[in-house]
Write an enzyme that holds these catalytic residues in place. Structure first.
Site, PDB file in Angstrom:
ATOM      1  N   HIS A   1     -21.113 -23.409  14.562  1.00 52.70           N
ATOM      2  CA  HIS A   1     -21.123 -21.413  13.866  1.00 52.70           C
ATOM      3  C   HIS A   1     -22.762 -21.246  15.045  1.00 52.70           C
ATOM      4  O   HIS A   1     -23.766 -22.348  15.629  1.00 52.70           O
ATOM      5  CB  HIS A   1     -22.872 -22.172  12.559  1.00 52.70           C
ATOM      6  CG  HIS A   1     -22.790 -20.560  12.084  1.00 52.70           C
ATOM      7  ND1 HIS A   1     -23.462 -19.413  12.830  1.00 52.70           N
ATOM      8  CD2 HIS A   1     -21.933 -19.857  11.086  1.00 52.70           C
ATOM      9  CE1 HIS A   1     -23.782 -18.798  12.025  1.00 52.70           C
ATOM     10  NE2 HIS A   1     -22.453 -18.327  11.469  1.00 52.70           N
TER      11      HIS A   1
ATOM     12  N   GLU B   1     -25.403 -19.834  14.994  1.00 56.26           N
ATOM     13  CA  GLU B   1     -26.731 -20.517  14.462  1.00 56.26           C
ATOM     14  C   GLU B   1     -27.337 -22.252  14.602  1.00 56.26           C
ATOM     15  O   GLU B   1     -28.512 -21.903  14.701  1.00 56.26           O
ATOM     16  CB  GLU B   1     -26.986 -19.902  13.021  1.00 56.26           C
ATOM     17  CG  GLU B   1     -27.273 -19.072  12.260  1.00 56.26           C
ATOM     18  CD  GLU B   1     -26.537 -18.133  11.551  1.00 56.26           C
ATOM     19  OE1 GLU B   1     -26.409 -18.625   9.845  1.00 56.26           O
ATOM     20  OE2 GLU B   1     -26.112 -16.321  11.483  1.00 56.26           O
TER      21      GLU B   1
ATOM     22  N   ASN C   1     -19.981 -18.130   3.597  1.00 58.67           N
ATOM     23  CA  ASN C   1     -20.263 -19.240   4.188  1.00 58.67           C
ATOM     24  C   ASN C   1     -22.146 -19.038   3.702  1.00 58.67           C
ATOM     25  O   ASN C   1     -22.605 -17.922   4.114  1.00 58.67           O
ATOM     26  CB  ASN C   1     -20.655 -18.939   5.953  1.00 58.67           C
ATOM     27  CG  ASN C   1     -21.569 -19.655   6.474  1.00 58.67           C
ATOM     28  OD1 ASN C   1     -22.514 -20.927   5.758  1.00 58.67           O
ATOM     29  ND2 ASN C   1     -22.425 -19.859   7.820  1.00 58.67           N
ATOM     30  N   TRP C   2     -22.707 -19.663   2.926  1.00 62.80           N
ATOM     31  CA  TRP C   2     -23.883 -18.835   1.866  1.00 62.80           C
ATOM     32  C   TRP C   2     -24.965 -19.187   3.355  1.00 62.80           C
ATOM     33  O   TRP C   2     -26.070 -18.990   2.947  1.00 62.80           O
ATOM     34  CB  TRP C   2     -24.017 -19.821   0.985  1.00 62.80           C
ATOM     35  CG  TRP C   2     -23.335 -19.413   0.168  1.00 62.80           C
ATOM     36  CD1 TRP C   2     -21.675 -18.981   0.172  1.00 62.80           C
ATOM     37  CD2 TRP C   2     -22.483 -20.117  -1.463  1.00 62.80           C
ATOM     38  NE1 TRP C   2     -20.940 -18.260  -1.391  1.00 62.80           N
ATOM     39  CE2 TRP C   2     -21.152 -19.096  -2.342  1.00 62.80           C
ATOM     40  CE3 TRP C   2     -23.427 -20.541  -2.046  1.00 62.80           C
ATOM     41  CZ2 TRP C   2     -21.393 -19.777  -3.525  1.00 62.80           C
ATOM     42  CZ3 TRP C   2     -23.366 -21.075  -4.157  1.00 62.80           C
ATOM     43  CH2 TRP C   2     -22.395 -20.492  -4.126  1.00 62.80           C
ATOM     44  N   LYS C   3     -24.702 -20.119   4.038  1.00 60.56           N
ATOM     45  CA  LYS C   3     -25.661 -20.223   5.087  1.00 60.56           C
ATOM     46  C   LYS C   3     -26.613 -20.964   4.008  1.00 60.56           C
ATOM     47  O   LYS C   3     -26.789 -21.707   2.812  1.00 60.56           O
ATOM     48  CB  LYS C   3     -26.438 -19.303   4.971  1.00 60.56           C
ATOM     49  CG  LYS C   3     -25.485 -18.721   6.314  1.00 60.56           C
ATOM     50  CD  LYS C   3     -25.586 -17.576   7.907  1.00 60.56           C
ATOM     51  CE  LYS C   3     -24.625 -16.818   7.826  1.00 60.56           C
ATOM     52  NZ  LYS C   3     -24.633 -15.660   9.030  1.00 60.56           N
TER      53      LYS C   3
ATOM     54  N   GLY D   1     -20.766 -13.896   5.809  1.00 60.78           N
ATOM     55  CA  GLY D   1     -21.319 -14.733   5.463  1.00 60.78           C
ATOM     56  C   GLY D   1     -22.627 -13.543   3.919  1.00 60.78           C
ATOM     57  O   GLY D   1     -22.418 -13.967   2.926  1.00 60.78           O
ATOM     58  N   GLY D   2     -23.743 -13.089   4.852  1.00 60.56           N
ATOM     59  CA  GLY D   2     -24.078 -11.891   3.221  1.00 60.56           C
ATOM     60  C   GLY D   2     -23.314 -11.537   2.697  1.00 60.56           C
ATOM     61  O   GLY D   2     -23.718 -11.137   1.719  1.00 60.56           O
TER      62      GLY D   2
ATOM     63  N   GLY E   1     -24.795 -10.617  10.878  1.00 61.47           N
ATOM     64  CA  GLY E   1     -25.562 -10.175  10.123  1.00 61.47           C
ATOM     65  C   GLY E   1     -26.401  -8.715  10.598  1.00 61.47           C
ATOM     66  O   GLY E   1     -27.411  -8.642   9.696  1.00 61.47           O
TER      67      GLY E   1
ATOM     68  N   GLU F   1     -16.220 -15.187  16.477  1.00 61.90           N
ATOM     69  CA  GLU F   1     -17.797 -14.590  15.368  1.00 61.90           C
ATOM     70  C   GLU F   1     -18.782 -14.129  16.526  1.00 61.90           C
ATOM     71  O   GLU F   1     -19.467 -14.890  17.593  1.00 61.90           O
ATOM     72  CB  GLU F   1     -18.832 -15.578  14.907  1.00 61.90           C
ATOM     73  CG  GLU F   1     -17.779 -15.930  13.311  1.00 61.90           C
ATOM     74  CD  GLU F   1     -18.123 -16.602  12.260  1.00 61.90           C
ATOM     75  OE1 GLU F   1     -18.765 -15.890  11.203  1.00 61.90           O
ATOM     76  OE2 GLU F   1     -19.419 -17.528  12.775  1.00 61.90           O
TER      77      GLU F   1
ATOM     78  N   SER G   1     -20.419  -9.429  10.139  1.00 63.37           N
ATOM     79  CA  SER G   1     -20.540  -8.274   9.019  1.00 63.37           C
ATOM     80  C   SER G   1     -19.685  -7.810   8.418  1.00 63.37           C
ATOM     81  O   SER G   1     -18.988  -6.425   8.618  1.00 63.37           O
ATOM     82  CB  SER G   1     -21.179  -7.042  10.357  1.00 63.37           C
ATOM     83  OG  SER G   1     -22.460  -7.921  10.722  1.00 63.37           O
TER      84      SER G   1
HETATM   85  P1  PGA Z   1     -22.694 -11.819   8.515  1.00 64.54           P
HETATM   86  O1  PGA Z   1     -22.122 -13.571   8.841  1.00 64.54           O
HETATM   87  O2  PGA Z   1     -20.837 -11.901   6.902  1.00 64.54           O
HETATM   88  O3  PGA Z   1     -23.630 -12.231   7.215  1.00 64.54           O
HETATM   89  O4  PGA Z   1     -22.674 -11.113   9.573  1.00 64.54           O
HETATM   90  C1  PGA Z   1     -21.460 -14.330   9.388  1.00 64.54           C
HETATM   91  C2  PGA Z   1     -21.364 -15.460   9.574  1.00 64.54           C
HETATM   92  O5  PGA Z   1     -22.231 -16.063   9.950  1.00 64.54           O
HETATM   93  O6  PGA Z   1     -20.481 -16.571   9.127  1.00 64.54           O
END
Ligand code: PGA
Length: 242
Positions: A95, A97, A8-10, A224-225, A171, A165, A203
Site C-alpha cells: 500500500h 502508505e 481497508n480500515w487502516k 479506505g475512508g 483520502g 491506487e 476516494s
Molecule cells: P480512500 O483510501 O478510499 O480513503 O481514498 C483507499 C486506500 O488507501 O486503499
C-alpha cells in the site's frame, strides 16, 4: 458482473466501532440476494474477533500487511501464517502508505507477496503513481515498473490481485477521470497477460462506485475512508453487483 469489494480500515476505529460496522455489513449481506465478494481488512488485533463474527457468511478477511520472512526476530511485525491462522484469506501488500511511511520498495513488496502466496493467502498488491509523476506524463511507466518489480516472479495471475491506487487520489476526494482509469487498467491487464483481477482504489465512495466499477477492466474496489461506514460501504457492495 460481480466485483471484489475490499475495505481497508487502516488504523481506524475501536473494538466497539468494529463490532457495529461488521454487524451492519453482515445484516446487509444476509438481506442481499446478490451477496458479492467482500473482504474486510481490519487492524490485526481485531482479526480474531471479527473472524468469529463473519464465520459462515459471504464476508472474507484480509490483513493490511505481512512480513516477507516466515518468522523471526522482527519486533512489531506479523507473519502471513499468523494472518491465515487468524482467519485471513487475503493480505494487502505495498500500500502506498507502507511505501511512504515505512520505506517499502517494490522488491520488498514482491517478497511479501511471495510469502503470502506460500502461506495460502492471496496478496492484494498495490501500485500507483504520485501526482508529480502523473503531471510529468510518467504514470504508465511508473506503474509498469511497480508491477514488474512488485509481482513475485513466477506467480500465477490467479494467485494474486492487483490494486491500482493513484497516490494523489487516496483520502483526497480526487479521482482520475473514467478514461484515465480505463487506460491504466487496460495497461496493467496487458502487463499481466489479461489474467489478473485489477481493483481500483482512491476516494471510492457510494456516489461514484457505480461509475468506477462499470469501467471495463475494473475488477473491484479497494476502499479506505468509505469502508468505515456500513451504509456507505454496503452501497459500494451493491454497486459491484449491478
Ligand atoms: P480512500 O483510501 O478510499 O480513503 O481514498 C483507499 C486506500 O488507501 O486503499
Amino acid at each position: 458482473m460481480r466485483k471484489l469489494i475490499v475495505g481497508n480500515w487502516k488504523m481506524h476505529g475501536s473494538g466497539e466501532s468494529a463490532r457495529l460496522l461488521v454487524g451492519g455489513i453482515l445484516e446487509h449481506q444476509r438481506k442481499s440476494p446478490a451477496k458479492g465478494s467482500v473482504v474486510l481488512c481490519p487492524p490485526a488485533v481485531l482479526l480474531k474477533e471479527i473472524s468469529r463474527m463473519v464465520e459462515g457468511s459471504s464476508v472474507a478477511l484480509g490483513g493490511q500487511d505481512c512480513h516477507a520472512q516466515a518468522e523471526g526476530a522482527y519486533t512489531g511485525d506479523i507473519s502471513a501464517r499468523m494472518l491465515r491462522e487468524a482467519g485471513c484469506a487475503y493480505v494487502i501488500v505495498g500500500h502506498s502508505e507502507r511505501r511512504m511511511f515505512h520505506g517499502e520498495h517494490s522488491k520488498t513488496v514482491a517478497a511479501k507477496a511471495e510469502r503470502a502466496i506460500a502461506e495460502g493467502l492471496a496478496p492484494i498488491i498495490c501500485v500507483g503513481e504520485s501526482r508529480a509523476e502523473r503531471e510529468a506524463g510518467q504514470a504508465e511507466a511508473v506503474v509498469a515498473s511497480q508491477v514488474a518489480e512488485s509481482v513475485p516472479p513466477g506467480a500465477d495471475a490467479s494467485q494474486f490481485v492487483l490494486a491500482y491506487e493513484p497516490v494523489w487520489a487516496i483520502g483526497t476526494g480526487l479521482t482520475p477521470t473514467a478514461a484515465d482509469i480505463h487506460a491504466m487498467h487496460a495497461h496493467i491487464l496487458r502487463l499481466t497477460g489479461e489474467r489478473s483481477a485489477v481493483l481500483y482504489g482512491g476516494s471510492v465512495k457510494a456516489a461514484n462506485a457505480s461509475e468506477i466499477l462499470g469501467i471495463p477492466g475494473v475488477g473491484g474496489a479497494l476502499v479506505g475512508g468509505a469502508s468505515l461506514k456500513a451504509e456507505e460501504f454496503c452501497a459500494i457492495i451493491d454497486a459491484g453487483n449491478g
